[in-house]
Design a protein around this motif. Structure first.
Motif, PDB file in Angstrom:
ATOM      1  N   ALA A  42      -6.541   1.495   3.170  1.00 37.07           N
ATOM      2  CA  ALA A  42      -7.705   0.185   2.585  1.00 37.07           C
ATOM      3  C   ALA A  42      -7.043  -0.398   2.056  1.00 37.07           C
ATOM      4  O   ALA A  42      -7.619  -2.082   2.485  1.00 37.07           O
ATOM      5  CB  ALA A  42      -8.764   0.969   2.115  1.00 37.07           C
ATOM      6  N   ARG A  43      -6.423  -0.332   1.043  1.00 43.12           N
ATOM      7  CA  ARG A  43      -5.726  -1.362   0.406  1.00 43.12           C
ATOM      8  C   ARG A  43      -3.997  -1.458   1.209  1.00 43.12           C
ATOM      9  O   ARG A  43      -3.781  -1.585   0.054  1.00 43.12           O
ATOM     10  CB  ARG A  43      -6.388  -1.600  -1.114  1.00 43.12           C
ATOM     11  CG  ARG A  43      -7.511  -1.670  -1.269  1.00 43.12           C
ATOM     12  CD  ARG A  43      -7.680  -2.350  -2.653  1.00 43.12           C
ATOM     13  NE  ARG A  43      -9.004  -2.090  -3.145  1.00 43.12           N
ATOM     14  CZ  ARG A  43     -10.555  -1.547  -2.460  1.00 43.12           C
ATOM     15  NH1 ARG A  43      -9.920  -0.916  -2.239  1.00 43.12           N
ATOM     16  NH2 ARG A  43     -11.535  -1.766  -2.772  1.00 43.12           N
ATOM     17  N   VAL A  44      -3.862  -1.404   1.842  1.00 42.26           N
ATOM     18  CA  VAL A  44      -2.365  -1.224   2.017  1.00 42.26           C
ATOM     19  C   VAL A  44      -1.722  -2.248   1.829  1.00 42.26           C
ATOM     20  O   VAL A  44      -0.656  -2.864   1.880  1.00 42.26           O
ATOM     21  CB  VAL A  44      -1.597  -0.285   3.742  1.00 42.26           C
ATOM     22  CG1 VAL A  44      -2.090  -1.021   4.672  1.00 42.26           C
ATOM     23  CG2 VAL A  44      -0.567   0.389   3.303  1.00 42.26           C
ATOM     24  N   PHE A  45      -2.322  -3.509   1.847  1.00 43.10           N
ATOM     25  CA  PHE A  45      -1.452  -4.730   1.952  1.00 43.10           C
ATOM     26  C   PHE A  45      -1.473  -5.028   1.311  1.00 43.10           C
ATOM     27  O   PHE A  45      -0.027  -5.670   0.058  1.00 43.10           O
ATOM     28  CB  PHE A  45      -2.363  -5.778   3.290  1.00 43.10           C
ATOM     29  CG  PHE A  45      -2.401  -6.300   4.293  1.00 43.10           C
ATOM     30  CD1 PHE A  45      -0.816  -6.516   5.273  1.00 43.10           C
ATOM     31  CD2 PHE A  45      -3.014  -5.046   5.001  1.00 43.10           C
ATOM     32  CE1 PHE A  45      -0.710  -6.420   6.647  1.00 43.10           C
ATOM     33  CE2 PHE A  45      -2.452  -5.193   6.957  1.00 43.10           C
ATOM     34  CZ  PHE A  45      -1.385  -5.614   7.210  1.00 43.10           C
ATOM     35  N   ASN A  46      -2.034  -4.824  -0.068  1.00 43.60           N
ATOM     36  CA  ASN A  46      -1.718  -4.258  -1.554  1.00 43.60           C
ATOM     37  C   ASN A  46      -0.789  -3.782  -1.842  1.00 43.60           C
ATOM     38  O   ASN A  46       0.096  -4.874  -2.690  1.00 43.60           O
ATOM     39  CB  ASN A  46      -3.432  -4.200  -2.224  1.00 43.60           C
ATOM     40  CG  ASN A  46      -4.273  -5.402  -1.710  1.00 43.60           C
ATOM     41  OD1 ASN A  46      -4.765  -4.998  -1.628  1.00 43.60           O
ATOM     42  ND2 ASN A  46      -4.556  -6.476  -2.774  1.00 43.60           N
ATOM     43  N   ALA A  47      -0.893  -2.702  -1.168  1.00 41.58           N
ATOM     44  CA  ALA A  47       0.575  -1.949  -1.598  1.00 41.58           C
ATOM     45  C   ALA A  47       1.405  -2.670  -1.032  1.00 41.58           C
ATOM     46  O   ALA A  47       2.772  -2.799  -1.664  1.00 41.58           O
ATOM     47  CB  ALA A  47       0.928  -0.499  -0.790  1.00 41.58           C
ATOM     48  N   ALA A  48       1.893  -3.231  -0.056  1.00 42.01           N
ATOM     49  CA  ALA A  48       3.046  -3.554   0.280  1.00 42.01           C
ATOM     50  C   ALA A  48       2.958  -4.662  -1.015  1.00 42.01           C
ATOM     51  O   ALA A  48       4.917  -4.994  -0.903  1.00 42.01           O
ATOM     52  CB  ALA A  48       2.891  -3.948   2.107  1.00 42.01           C
ATOM     53  N   THR A  49       2.472  -5.821  -0.829  1.00 40.43           N
ATOM     54  CA  THR A  49       2.737  -6.811  -1.259  1.00 40.43           C
ATOM     55  C   THR A  49       3.410  -6.295  -3.230  1.00 40.43           C
ATOM     56  O   THR A  49       4.390  -7.038  -3.333  1.00 40.43           O
ATOM     57  CB  THR A  49       1.177  -7.550  -1.786  1.00 40.43           C
ATOM     58  OG1 THR A  49       0.601  -8.162  -0.454  1.00 40.43           O
ATOM     59  CG2 THR A  49       1.346  -8.599  -2.703  1.00 40.43           C
ATOM     60  N   ALA A  50       2.896  -5.616  -3.622  1.00 42.93           N
ATOM     61  CA  ALA A  50       3.120  -5.642  -4.717  1.00 42.93           C
ATOM     62  C   ALA A  50       4.746  -4.440  -4.727  1.00 42.93           C
ATOM     63  O   ALA A  50       5.550  -4.309  -5.703  1.00 42.93           O
ATOM     64  CB  ALA A  50       2.497  -4.326  -5.819  1.00 42.93           C
ATOM     65  N   LEU A  51       5.160  -4.285  -3.160  1.00 40.30           N
ATOM     66  CA  LEU A  51       6.518  -3.189  -3.281  1.00 40.30           C
ATOM     67  C   LEU A  51       7.841  -4.475  -2.987  1.00 40.30           C
ATOM     68  O   LEU A  51       9.063  -4.148  -2.724  1.00 40.30           O
ATOM     69  CB  LEU A  51       6.035  -1.718  -2.666  1.00 40.30           C
ATOM     70  CG  LEU A  51       5.983  -0.985  -2.329  1.00 40.30           C
ATOM     71  CD1 LEU A  51       5.268   0.603  -1.962  1.00 40.30           C
ATOM     72  CD2 LEU A  51       6.046   0.171  -4.088  1.00 40.30           C
ATOM     73  N   GLY A  52       7.049  -5.217  -2.200  1.00 44.00           N
ATOM     74  CA  GLY A  52       7.867  -6.580  -1.652  1.00 44.00           C
ATOM     75  C   GLY A  52       7.857  -5.968  -0.462  1.00 44.00           C
ATOM     76  O   GLY A  52       9.486  -6.242   0.047  1.00 44.00           O
ATOM     77  N   LYS A  53       7.604  -5.351   0.421  1.00 48.05           N
ATOM     78  CA  LYS A  53       7.593  -4.820   1.808  1.00 48.05           C
ATOM     79  C   LYS A  53       6.440  -4.756   2.300  1.00 48.05           C
ATOM     80  O   LYS A  53       5.879  -4.613   3.049  1.00 48.05           O
ATOM     81  CB  LYS A  53       8.594  -3.401   0.998  1.00 48.05           C
ATOM     82  CG  LYS A  53       9.481  -3.027   0.594  1.00 48.05           C
ATOM     83  CD  LYS A  53       9.456  -1.405   0.352  1.00 48.05           C
ATOM     84  CE  LYS A  53      10.474  -0.623  -0.252  1.00 48.05           C
ATOM     85  NZ  LYS A  53      10.533   0.454  -0.761  1.00 48.05           N
ATOM     86  N   PRO A  54       7.099  -4.839   3.873  1.00 49.70           N
ATOM     87  CA  PRO A  54       5.981  -4.478   4.950  1.00 49.70           C
ATOM     88  C   PRO A  54       5.637  -3.827   5.175  1.00 49.70           C
ATOM     89  O   PRO A  54       6.019  -2.499   4.434  1.00 49.70           O
ATOM     90  CB  PRO A  54       6.583  -4.826   6.338  1.00 49.70           C
ATOM     91  CG  PRO A  54       8.620  -4.612   5.844  1.00 49.70           C
ATOM     92  CD  PRO A  54       8.474  -4.501   4.422  1.00 49.70           C
ATOM     93  N   VAL A  55       4.610  -3.999   5.620  1.00 52.90           N
ATOM     94  CA  VAL A  55       3.408  -2.682   5.751  1.00 52.90           C
ATOM     95  C   VAL A  55       3.987  -1.962   6.642  1.00 52.90           C
ATOM     96  O   VAL A  55       3.794   0.141   6.570  1.00 52.90           O
ATOM     97  CB  VAL A  55       2.030  -2.745   6.530  1.00 52.90           C
ATOM     98  CG1 VAL A  55       0.945  -3.850   5.229  1.00 52.90           C
ATOM     99  CG2 VAL A  55       1.869  -4.209   7.538  1.00 52.90           C
ATOM    100  N   SER A  56       4.969  -2.283   7.166  1.00 52.51           N
ATOM    101  CA  SER A  56       5.809  -1.379   8.125  1.00 52.51           C
ATOM    102  C   SER A  56       6.711  -0.780   7.803  1.00 52.51           C
ATOM    103  O   SER A  56       6.803   0.893   8.179  1.00 52.51           O
ATOM    104  CB  SER A  56       6.054  -2.542   9.760  1.00 52.51           C
ATOM    105  OG  SER A  56       7.243  -3.078   9.401  1.00 52.51           O
ATOM    106  N   GLU A  57       6.895  -1.127   6.821  1.00 50.34           N
ATOM    107  CA  GLU A  57       7.731  -0.135   6.543  1.00 50.34           C
ATOM    108  C   GLU A  57       7.038   0.941   5.816  1.00 50.34           C
ATOM    109  O   GLU A  57       7.830   2.274   5.567  1.00 50.34           O
ATOM    110  CB  GLU A  57       9.011  -0.690   5.775  1.00 50.34           C
ATOM    111  CG  GLU A  57      10.321  -0.108   5.420  1.00 50.34           C
ATOM    112  CD  GLU A  57      11.634  -0.694   4.456  1.00 50.34           C
ATOM    113  OE1 GLU A  57      10.961  -1.872   4.398  1.00 50.34           O
ATOM    114  OE2 GLU A  57      11.904  -0.697   3.392  1.00 50.34           O
TER     115      GLU A  57
END
Ligand code: TLP
Length: 361
Positions: free
Chosen positions: A189-204
């Motif tokens: 649901a909030r995977v773009f927040n996770a990607a932002t926190a990790l500094g990685k693209p959602v695809s990765e």
């Protein structure tokens, strides 16, 4: 628990002279002027016939961004999750997820009524499961035990406070699960927040999952909609179950037009919500009776324990709402503050002032 005739405490009317600061959820945002313009101008067709060009474009862009074959637009995150569960499981199976997971607690037991499954919940520190815990809960291959059909992870983990799966932990779970023949779904649901926190693209960060659901209508600010992403075959099956659930919409390009803006433009601003959440958490932690686990504040959610104030979570929520601060409930005496694009730093300051004032009195 609340009955339909009893308002939830966080829904109480504000009597504050200031406009309410609404930190109940990132679902409360209003579409931006750009979204409204795009909705007004959207090219549309009948999506049940696959003829809505804007929906088709949104689904194609979601598949591209996640590096997958296909995607399908669904009205809600819950429907996306439940369609994925239906495809991955058979009636009589178990689904392993974290104890505070959304699919288990907030989706109206649809995994039981629609897919005929049970949850085998596991409590994990910070909401982050490890393969070591999961493997102990996988049913033995014995005819008299309900078999495990699916593992479902949540990233970010909402009720654990927006915590983020370290990529290697999620990948380890997927790898080990696949080795024993189990699929893994991501409630993203909030995977773009996770990607932002990790500094990685959602695809990765999602590449090992068998299916991914993500929401346009949380931090990304769209008024409606989620996407389910996966293989072409998986999405073909999803289309059938979306229709079965009543989710086949017609000129839904009106919604997809806002969704495209959410998908393309809004991930770039999520770091602002994360900074505001960290600010809120650091200030709340200084207040008497409020317990905040600061390291768990990694994205836009702050879950705090108010039991030390002598108030229950429900009372705390009601009292602040009377002063124009709307916040949400969590498990027990936990309360939840969620930052989003419609609250800036000044609004967070005002929210803190309401809490300080309450504790002073
Ligand atoms: N979460 C809502 C409430 O239902 C709790 C919120 O305000 O956070 N997965 C996760 C992790 C979610 O947080 C949510 C919504 C969903 C799925 C379901 O999305 P919708 O509301 O679109 O069905």
């Amino acid at each position: 628990m609340y009955s339909s005739t009893q308002p939830r405490p966080e829904a109480a009317a504000s009597v504050s002279p200031f406009p309410a600061v609404d930190l109940r959820s990132d679902t409360v945002t209003r579409p931006t002027p750009e979204m409204r313009k795009a909705m007004f101008e959207a090219e549309v067709g009948d999506d049940v016939y696959g003829e809505d060009p804007t929906i088709n474009r949104l689904e194609q862009r979601a598949a591209e961004i996640f590096g997958r074959e296909a995607a399908i637009f669904v009205p809600t995150g819950s429907m996306g999750n439940q369609i994925a569960i239906k495809i991955h499981t058979r009636p009589g199976q178990e689904i392993i997820c974290e104890e505070r997971g959304h699919i288990f607690n907030y989706e109206m037991a649809t995994l039981a009524s629609f897919s005929g499954c049970l949850v085998r919940p596991i409590y994990a520190e910070g909401g982050i499961l490890r393969w070591e815990q999961i493997k102990k809960k996988i049913a033995g291959k014995t005819y008299y035990l309900a078999q495990t059909g699916l593992i479902s992870l949540e990233n970010t983990h909402n009720m654990a406070g927006g915590t983020v799966y370290p990529t290697e932990v999620a990948e380890d779970i997927c790898e080990e699960a696949h080795a024993v023949g189990l699929p893994v779904h991501l409630d993203g649901a909030r995977v773009f927040n996770a990607a932002t926190a990790l500094g990685k693209p959602v695809s990765e960060i999602t590449k090992m999952f068998d299916s991914i659901m993500f929401c346009l209508s949380k931090g990304l600010g769209a008024p409606v909609g989620s996407l389910l992403v996966g293989s072409r075959d998986f999405i073909d099956q999803a289309r059938k179950y979306r229709k079965a659930l009543g989710g086949g919409m017609r000129q839904a390009g009106i919604l997809a037009a806002a969704g495209l803006i959410a998908l393309e433009k809004m991930p770039a601003r999520l770091h602002e919500d994360h900074a505001n959440a960290k600010f809120l958490a650091s200030q709340l932690a200084k207040l008497p009776g409020i317990a905040v686990d600061l390291p768990s504040v990694q994205t836009n959610i702050v879950v705090v324990d108010v039991s030390g104030t002598g108030m229950s979570g429900v009372d705390f929520i009601r009292r602040v709402s009377e002063q124009g601060l709307l916040i949400g409930s969590g498990f027990g005496d936990m309360v939840r503050f969620v930052t989003h694009m419609d609250v800036n730093r000044a609004a967070c300051e005002r929210a803190l002032e309401v809490v300080r004032e309450l504790l002073r009195n």
